[in-house]
Design a protein around this motif. Structure first.
Motif, PDB file in Angstrom:
ATOM      1  N   GLN A 146      -6.901   2.280  -6.682  1.00  0.00           N
ATOM      2  CA  GLN A 146      -5.500   2.195  -6.261  1.00  0.00           C
ATOM      3  C   GLN A 146      -5.398   1.994  -4.753  1.00  0.00           C
ATOM      4  OE1 GLN A 146      -2.379   4.563  -7.759  1.00  0.00           O
ATOM      5  NE2 GLN A 146      -3.577   5.334  -9.484  1.00  0.00           N
ATOM      6  N   ASP A 147      -4.389   1.226  -4.338  1.00  0.00           N
ATOM      7  CA  ASP A 147      -4.203   0.946  -2.918  1.00  0.00           C
ATOM      8  C   ASP A 147      -3.312   2.034  -2.316  1.00  0.00           C
ATOM      9  OD1 ASP A 147      -4.390  -0.297  -0.537  1.00  0.00           O
ATOM     10  OD2 ASP A 147      -3.066  -1.982  -1.033  1.00  0.00           O
ATOM     11  N   LYS A 200      -3.276   5.497   0.565  1.00  0.00           N
ATOM     12  CA  LYS A 200      -4.022   6.250   1.584  1.00  0.00           C
ATOM     13  C   LYS A 200      -3.190   7.392   2.165  1.00  0.00           C
ATOM     14  CE  LYS A 200      -3.160   3.795   5.883  1.00  0.00           C
ATOM     15  NZ  LYS A 200      -3.619   3.002   6.970  1.00  0.00           N
ATOM     16  N   GLN A 218       0.822  -1.202   0.000  1.00  0.00           N
ATOM     17  CA  GLN A 218       0.000   0.000   0.000  1.00  0.00           C
ATOM     18  C   GLN A 218       0.866   1.268   0.000  1.00  0.00           C
ATOM     19  OE1 GLN A 218      -2.364   0.898   3.539  1.00  0.00           O
ATOM     20  NE2 GLN A 218      -4.094   1.290   2.197  1.00  0.00           N
ATOM     21  N   GLN A 264      -8.220   6.299  -4.848  1.00  0.00           N
ATOM     22  CA  GLN A 264      -8.843   5.154  -4.151  1.00  0.00           C
ATOM     23  C   GLN A 264     -10.096   4.707  -4.903  1.00  0.00           C
ATOM     24  OE1 GLN A 264      -9.476   6.834  -0.271  1.00  0.00           O
ATOM     25  NE2 GLN A 264      -7.608   5.974   0.581  1.00  0.00           N
TER      26      GLN A 264
END
Ligand code: G1P
Ligand code: ZN
Length: 558
Positions: A355-356, A358, A330, A351
């Motif tokens: 897509q991973d 954060k 991630q 997101q």
């Protein structure tokens, strides 16, 4: 102070009696190291005592954490630093560590020290710097080891150093001059400029930059503000074939002429010379005294901290970093909670696109972002990268050059693409000096019992920001006071406040405003408007008139 040779021990080591130095809370490392007015910092015995405390912290680490016992010692050109750097190296060597010092007076920007920690797999670093503080201040900080990412010391480290600082009675120091220690191989001097340039070459493909600008009249202007970065930036640009002009390039003890002490902080008010010339350049950038902060312009257009962070969020994939940083698969970007939400908007969209990735909001202080091990930024114009754990002004320049070379677009074009998709966040910070306890009490009163409205704004949320590190699990309480507000015209604003941890004067309450505006109606949400809106609320919360003198820092839009 009496120096005495330790009997029956190593004749090369002396102890200095530093027990007479009075230690107060002000000596504790804060947001980013210890910063004091020069006469306080220079009180006899304080500097050796602080360095002994750092060494005592290192002595307490496990064998694995100590690793090769190499420590990188350097700093900015601030008045007296060359001597302090030598003293720090002599103390570290006497304590059984292996100091590596940049040749040329120990001069190194903070990010170069971090890069060196990574290069030499070192156990840590000592950086003699008060960063962007005015020329009258002096400071010192310490960085973590290679195994911990070489970023700024975490709170558990600075806490421990403060405990040790209070205990130190004697400081160990080599019983010889610095030159003798270098001659004997007890201290090693290296070409740190080369170490840093080689490090950058592993991240940025020289050919992509060279080819990307081939045949183009691309011109870069840099202003190191007479801090540590000048020689480093010059060598870097030469290596990558970038046409460079520089102003204020020479490292100077007062960041300007001797009779004109300057403030090496890359804000528009101190970068007038750069801004005056910037329209003749494709890109211009200023760095602070120790080279970790940056502020860039594309022509006259200010690339704000949030703009650059949004570009990093959107285009992180242009650099060969996947395996290195995204250990869990991630992408985690960090930003200080009091900064702008512009990159959050990009990340939320990525997101939604699957897509991973954060965003983690942290307390102020780059250490919190660095430990996440990724890209990240602070509201004060510092951007970090996944390679060496520090914010890095020259990395910020290189990233922008690389992005332009790769995409063959201007930064403004790339940003317009982002605003079109996400809308735009307008951000600034202000400040006010006020008594800490009484003001805190007043703010807490409002948070504990929030009114429905303040100065005509609906209070949607009022809370304290407490943080738990996702990496270490450590908690940081009361990192900021946060208010979510709705303006009479329906804009949603975040107003946040916290006391500065780097100042050497009266307590300074920093106040930040972030206003997200989606869609076409952007002019009405220009930052000055957002501020005019929110000023009465801030005044009411604090009970005093909050000034936003740093408006320009963030607000210059194209
Ligand atoms: C200031 C900045 C903060 C930064 C720090 C060190 O700290 O606001 O973003 O981490 O300098 O460069 P403050 O004085 O607000 O505690
Ligand atoms: Zn700095």
């Amino acid at each position: 102070m009496n120096n005495k040779i330790i009997a029956n021990d190593n004749p090369m080591i002396t102890t200095m009696d530093v027990s007479a130095v009075t230690i107060t809370k002000k000596d504790k490392m804060g947001t980013s190291g210890t910063r004091l007015k020069a006469p306080e910092f220079n009180r006899p015995g304080f500097h050796p005592r602080m360095n002994q405390a750092i060494c005592d912290h290192w002595h307490g680490l496990s064998v694995e954490q100590q690793g090769n016992k190499v420590v990188i010692v350097g700093g900015d050109p601030r008045n007296g630093n060359p001597k302090r750097i030598q003293e720090a190296a002599l103390i570290a060597a006497a304590n059984g560590f292996k100091p590596i010092v940049p040749k040329d007076n120990g001069l190194a920007p903070t990010p170069a020290i971090s890069a060196a920690i990574m290069t030499y797999k070192a156990m840590g670093g000592i950086i003699e710097t008060a960063s962007h503080n005015p020329a009258e201040d002096v400071g010192i900080k310490t960085n973590l080891s290679y195994s911990r990412g070489a970023g700024p010391a975490l709170e558990e480290v600075t806490e421990d150093i403060f405990v040790k600082l209070q205990d130190v009675k004697d400081t160990k120091i080599l019983n010889m001059t610095y030159s003798e220690a270098v001659e004997k191989g007890l201290i090693q001097e290296v070409d740190m400029v080369k170490v840093y340039v080689d490090f950058m070459k592993k991240i940025f493909d020289t050919e992509i930059i060279k080819q990307g600008f081939k045949g183009k009249p691309f011109q870069l202007l840099l202003d190191p503000m007479h801090g540590a970065s000048g020689p480093y930036a010059k060598a870097l640009c030469a290596e990558f074939g970038i046409k460079l002009d520089m102003i204020n390039a020479e490292p100077l003890p007062f960041f300007g002429p001797e009779n004109e002490h300057r403030h090496p902080e890359p804000e528009p008010r101190y970068l007038e010379e750069l801004i005056g010339k910037s329209s003749a350049y494709n890109l211009s950038g200023g760095y602070d005294g120790d080279g970790d902060r940056n502020l860039h312009y594309e022509g006259k257009r200010n690339i704000t901290a949030g703009d650059l962070a949004a570009l990093m969020a959107e285009h992180y994939g242009i650099l060969p970093i996947k395996e290195q940083i995204f250990k869990g698969g991630q992408v985690v970007m960090g930003r200080s909670i009091v900064s702008t939400s512009q990159p959050d908007l990009a990340i939320e969209r990525l997101q939604r696109e699957g897509q991973d990735i954060k965003m983690v909001a942290t307390p102020t202080g780059f250490k919190f972002i660095a430990e996440l091990g990724n890209f990240g930024f602070e509201e004060s114009n510092g951007h970090g990268n996944p390679w060496h754990g520090e914010k890095d002004g020259m990395f910020a320049t290189m990233f922008q050059l690389y992005l332009m070379a790769k995409t063959q677009k201007t930064l403004d074009q790339l940003l317009q693409e982002i605003y079109k998709k996400d809308g735009r966040a307008y951000f600034t910070r202000g400040g006010i000096t006020c008594p800490k306890d009484a003001t805190t009490q007043r703010i807490m009163g409002i948070i504990n019992n929030p009114p429905k409205e303040i100065a005509g704004f609906k209070v949607l949320d009022a809370r304290i920001f407490n943080y738990k590190s996702p990496v270490t699990g450590l908690e940081t309480k009361n990192a900021a006071y946060m208010f979510k507000l709705e303006s009479p015209t329906g804009d949603i604003l975040t107003l946040s406040m916290r006391f500065s941890g780097t100042g050497t004067g009266d307590p300074l309450l920093r106040t930040y405003v972030d206003c997200v505006k989606k869609g076409e109606d952007q002019i009405s949400a220009r930052l000055d408007k957002a501020l005019d809106y929110v000023r009465p609320v801030a005044n009411e919360i604090v009970g005093k008139v909050v000034e936003f003198p740093e408006l320009d820092f963030y607000a210059k839009e194209g």
